[in-house]
Design an enzyme around this catalytic site. Structure first.
Site, mmCIF file in Angstrom:
data_model
loop_
_atom_site.group_PDB
_atom_site.id
_atom_site.type_symbol
_atom_site.label_atom_id
_atom_site.label_comp_id
_atom_site.label_asym_id
_atom_site.label_seq_id
_atom_site.Cartn_x
_atom_site.Cartn_y
_atom_site.Cartn_z
ATOM 1 N N CYS A 1 0.822 -1.218 0.000
ATOM 2 C CA CYS A 1 0.000 0.000 0.000
ATOM 3 C C CYS A 1 0.850 1.259 0.000
ATOM 4 C CB CYS A 1 -0.963 0.039 1.165
ATOM 5 S SG CYS A 1 -2.148 1.378 0.891
ATOM 6 N N CYS B 1 -5.746 2.104 -4.977
ATOM 7 C CA CYS B 1 -5.118 2.729 -3.825
ATOM 8 C C CYS B 1 -6.087 3.769 -3.260
ATOM 9 C CB CYS B 1 -3.802 3.389 -4.269
ATOM 10 S SG CYS B 1 -2.790 3.880 -2.891
#
Length: 399
Positions: free
Chosen positions: A162, A342
């Site tokens: 991430c 994201c």
């Protein structure tokens, strides 16, 4: 020592391993085993909200037993060595498991020791990280208690899971300090190794506006290379041509460690052989480039997508379908296009959902909403919609 044989052996019972196991069992495979030492399973994407005071850590944790698919054999052990030439995995206690097909998805290793001073500093003196379950609540304590001074938010170079997380917490912290009326008294710095805040120009433009609105000083093409916990300062080194070196003081530091494949994979024949050591796979079929009965997905694979849960959601069906094709001696028909998503939280009520593929082309799931700008609806998706989908659909092989 135990020796057992399974048709399909999965190393790792995280998002990737459980999703693939569930799909394989749904597809009619009967002999699926999962090697996973932990008795806990975490929904890690919510740790950013925990660190930002928007969620409780306990809501991200469930027992591993509760997510293990019915019909899977759970091997409560840790993989230590893999020998793809003899189709075996040896666990840390010496138990050996043979396989016809191996799926390697043990996640990513947090290399706290690769940033000077970080390992000793973490968890105290204003230094924390949302990258661990026990540390995310500490991040919130440090943010909540700061009323003046300086805060540094860092992102290391190299692939990490991430990649948006290091900057999301900066925005959540700044939003909180603004609502408390103290943002004007806090000097906020965000240090990223990339030339811009995001690889897609339209999204980078939006994030530039967000950072500027909070008064965050953004240091691009730079990374924190040393942490002086006693002196409460960090050394920032330039990355690439446009980076510059500097020293920043901090009262709060959100640290993100460098990351790589687990050491046992790095030293195995499955590795790419470079410093990060990920499992060397074809980026579309997810099949190993040298061992056709080995597949990998999730954070440990070498595919050049962003390492996110959303990527795993698209990789799992490809791996399950291609394993079925391999076992039936058919050509591999399923292909992964590099999709990743994201979700970048920009405040306590807004989020930007960046969705893209290998070509860095924006591929929005909700085309009616401008995907390059923050929206309130996306924030609800992050806090409620995505966790629901994760526990109830993705881990059950349904999404």
């Amino acid at each position: 020592m135990t020796t057992a044989k399974h048709q399909i052996l999965i190393v790792g019972g995280g998002s990737a391993g459980i999703s693939v196991a569930a799909r394989l069992l749904r597809n009619g495979q009967s002999d699926v085993a999962v090697i996973e030492p932990s008795d806990k399973h975490y929904y890690q994407p919510l740790w950013t909200l925990v660190g930002g005071g928007q969620a409780k850590a306990s809501t991200t944790e469930r027992s591993e037993a509760s997510v293990m698919p019915k019909g899977a054999t759970w091997i409560r052990n840790a993989a230590a060595t893999v020998d793809p030439d003899s189709n075996t995995v040896i666990c840390s206690d010496g138990a050996t498991y043979e396989y016809d097909v191996l799926v390697v998805c043990p996640g990513i290793q947090l290399d706290w020791n690769r940033t000077e001073g970080l390992q000793d500093a973490i968890g105290k003196g204003g230094v924390s990280s949302n990258y661990e379950y026990d540390l995310a609540p500490r991040t919130w304590e440090f943010i909540r208690d700061l009323r003046s001074g300086s805060a540094v938010f860092m992102m290391p170079s190299g692939p990490i899971k991430c990649a948006g997380a290091p900057q999301k917490i900066a925005y959540l912290a700044a939003d909180y300090w603004r609502r408390q009326g103290v943002l004007k008294d806090i000097d906020v710095h965000l240090v990223v190794p990339t030339p811009r805040l995001f690889g897609i120009p339209a999204i980078a433009d939006s994030l530039d506006v967000v950072a500027a609105d909070y008064g965050i000083t953004v240091h691009t093409s730079a990374e924190v290379t040393q942490i002086d916990a006693t002196g409460r300062k960090v050394t920032v080194s330039g990355v690439g041509e446009n980076g510059s070196d500097s020293m920043l003081a901090f009262d709060v530091l959100h640290a993100v460690p460098r990351q790589s494949a687990p050491d046992w994979i790095k030293s195995s024949p499955l590795s790419t052989g470079d410093a990060n050591g990920y499992v060397d796979i074809d980026k579309h079929t997810m099949q190993h480039v040298r061992y056709p009965n080995v597949f990998s997905l999730g954070d440990a694979g070498s595919s050049p997508n962003s390492k996110t849960g959303a990527a795993i959601r698209k990789q799992a069906p490809v791996v399950a379908d291609n394993i079925a094709a391999f076992l039936a001696s058919r050509p591999l028909g399923a292909s992964y296009n590099g999709y990743a998503s994201c979700p970048i939280v920009t405040s306590s009520h807004a989020m930007l959902l960046a969705e893209f593929n290998y070509d860095m082309k924006v591929t929005p799931s909700f085309p009616v909403i401008d995907a390059t700008k923050p929206h309130r609806g996306y924030w609800y998706l992050k806090k409620y919609g995505l966790p629901f989908m994760y526990w109830n659909l993705m881990l059950k092989g349904l999404a």
